[in-house]
Design a protein around this motif. Structure first.
Motif, PDB file in Angstrom:
ATOM      1  N   GLU A  11      23.280  11.255 112.705  1.00 52.47           N
ATOM      2  CA  GLU A  11      24.183  11.403 113.957  1.00 52.47           C
ATOM      3  C   GLU A  11      25.227  12.508 113.604  1.00 52.47           C
ATOM      4  O   GLU A  11      25.332  13.193 115.059  1.00 52.47           O
ATOM      5  CB  GLU A  11      24.908  10.127 112.945  1.00 52.47           C
ATOM      6  N   ARG A  12      25.161  13.350 113.134  1.00 54.69           N
ATOM      7  CA  ARG A  12      26.590  14.562 113.333  1.00 54.69           C
ATOM      8  C   ARG A  12      25.669  15.648 113.133  1.00 54.69           C
ATOM      9  O   ARG A  12      26.022  16.586 114.719  1.00 54.69           O
ATOM     10  CB  ARG A  12      26.965  15.226 111.952  1.00 54.69           C
ATOM     11  N   ALA A  47      25.554   8.151 117.859  1.00 54.96           N
ATOM     12  CA  ALA A  47      26.449   7.768 116.592  1.00 54.96           C
ATOM     13  C   ALA A  47      26.359   6.076 117.053  1.00 54.96           C
ATOM     14  O   ALA A  47      26.606   5.416 117.682  1.00 54.96           O
ATOM     15  CB  ALA A  47      27.894   8.790 117.286  1.00 54.96           C
ATOM     16  N   ALA A  69      22.096   0.304 105.487  1.00 57.21           N
ATOM     17  CA  ALA A  69      22.252   1.504 106.825  1.00 57.21           C
ATOM     18  C   ALA A  69      22.817   0.207 107.675  1.00 57.21           C
ATOM     19  O   ALA A  69      22.812   0.309 108.562  1.00 57.21           O
ATOM     20  CB  ALA A  69      21.861   2.448 107.571  1.00 57.21           C
ATOM     21  N   ASN A 112      23.344   3.987  99.597  1.00 55.69           N
ATOM     22  CA  ASN A 112      24.135   5.047  99.682  1.00 55.69           C
ATOM     23  C   ASN A 112      23.345   6.766  99.776  1.00 55.69           C
ATOM     24  O   ASN A 112      23.744   7.011 100.808  1.00 55.69           O
ATOM     25  CB  ASN A 112      25.167   5.151  97.982  1.00 55.69           C
ATOM     26  N   VAL A 172      21.854   8.456 107.491  1.00 54.25           N
ATOM     27  CA  VAL A 172      22.295   8.269 109.046  1.00 54.25           C
ATOM     28  C   VAL A 172      23.348   8.830 109.523  1.00 54.25           C
ATOM     29  O   VAL A 172      22.996   9.589 110.287  1.00 54.25           O
ATOM     30  CB  VAL A 172      22.275   7.086 108.918  1.00 54.25           C
ATOM     31  N   TYR A 173      24.377   9.281 108.825  1.00 55.26           N
ATOM     32  CA  TYR A 173      25.285  10.315 108.735  1.00 55.26           C
ATOM     33  C   TYR A 173      25.214  11.323 109.307  1.00 55.26           C
ATOM     34  O   TYR A 173      25.478  12.443 110.677  1.00 55.26           O
ATOM     35  CB  TYR A 173      26.665   9.842 107.607  1.00 55.26           C
ATOM     36  N   LYS A 174      24.452  11.885 108.495  1.00 59.43           N
ATOM     37  CA  LYS A 174      23.719  13.576 108.497  1.00 59.43           C
ATOM     38  C   LYS A 174      23.630  13.609 109.697  1.00 59.43           C
ATOM     39  O   LYS A 174      23.104  14.652 110.506  1.00 59.43           O
ATOM     40  CB  LYS A 174      22.770  14.055 107.486  1.00 59.43           C
ATOM     41  N   ASP A 199      22.972   5.944 103.738  1.00 59.67           N
ATOM     42  CA  ASP A 199      24.107   6.108 104.898  1.00 59.67           C
ATOM     43  C   ASP A 199      24.242   7.846 104.422  1.00 59.67           C
ATOM     44  O   ASP A 199      24.804   8.007 105.879  1.00 59.67           O
ATOM     45  CB  ASP A 199      25.605   5.438 104.171  1.00 59.67           C
ATOM     46  N   ILE A 200      24.308   7.959 103.773  1.00 61.11           N
ATOM     47  CA  ILE A 200      24.098   9.869 103.782  1.00 61.11           C
ATOM     48  C   ILE A 200      23.993  10.207 105.179  1.00 61.11           C
ATOM     49  O   ILE A 200      23.273  11.398 105.777  1.00 61.11           O
ATOM     50  CB  ILE A 200      24.329  10.188 102.814  1.00 61.11           C
TER      51      ILE A 200
END
Length: 235
Positions: free
Chosen positions: A228-229, A235, A39, A218, A224-226, A221-222
């Motif tokens: 944040e969302r 974010a 990340a 990968n 961390v993205y979830k 990153d997924i």
């Protein structure tokens, strides 16, 4: 942008440094000296001791990698240790094999036992390009041949082990107090995954974590993205 700035600063520091060994190491590596992983964190290129430290960090931070590594280490460690004599018909050999089996189970890793030794060995072997290093403890100085029985073994920190091109002294170990020890080939065992055919690399390899680094990044990153969302982290 932040990562690019960090990479540019690192490149500038290498160009400006008086250390010729650093410049020679990175010469020809191109403008991208580090690969992104974990990340946004940086993983040093193959090969340097810094890279192995980075691989250790990503192993601890990735739930998928650390979980898989723990399960693998646990399964291997539960395999019973048993030394079998070459000729079972000789009673003295049978008794000696049993004695060595009990000795390894009891005194390995300074009394911590065989299971702890195997767990450390498996993790180092699969997470360090430099490989895994085992000290064979016997009477005498580290730079002298073993004479007599080896009465204990333990896993050395791979980050403190430097491979050499000397067949007699293949490893130099740097202790936590800064003292360096030349290890005689009868007192250390070293192995790595996919050892490099390059002569100057002295059998440094390419470990399992290195081979799945992009996939691990990968998944991180997924995650961390979830987070944040979903609002569990900024974010």
């Amino acid at each position: 942008m932040e990562n690019k700035v960090k990479t540019d600063i690192i490149q500038e520091s290498i160009d400006t440094s008086v250390r010729s060994d650093v410049k020679e190491f990175y010469e020809g590596s191109g403008p991208i000296l580090f690969t992104l992983a974990a990340a946004g964190e940086l993983i040093a290129p193959w090969w340097s001791q810094r890279r192995d430290l980075d691989l250790r960090n990503i192993l601890k931070k990735s739930d998928h990698l650390s979980g898989a590594m723990y399960n693998f280490c646990t399964k291997i460690a539960t395999i019973p240790l048993r030394i079998v004599p070459k000729d079972r018909s000789i009673r003295q050999h049978v008794l000696l094999a049993e004695e060595y089996t009990e000795h390894l189970q009891t005194y390995t890793e300074f009394g911590a036992g065989w299971a702890q030794f195997v767990s450390k060995w498996v993790e180092e072997y699969h997470s360090q390009d430099n490989g895994v290093f085992v000290e064979l403890i016997a009477d005498g100085a580290p730079d002298t041949p073993v004479q007599g029985a080896i009465y204990s073994i333990n896993v050395l920190d791979a980050a403190r082990c430097t491979r050499t091109s000397s067949p007699e002294f293949p490893v130099i170990y740097t202790d936590t107090n800064g003292k360096r020890y030349k290890m005689h080939n009868s007192r250390v065992a070293a192995i790595s995954q996919s050892p490099s055919p390059r002569q100057d690399m002295n059998n440094v390899g390419f470990c399992a974590i290195s081979r799945c680094l992009t996939s691990a990044q990968n998944l991180l990153d997924i995650a961390v993205y979830k987070q944040e969302r979903m609002g569990s982290r900024p974010a």
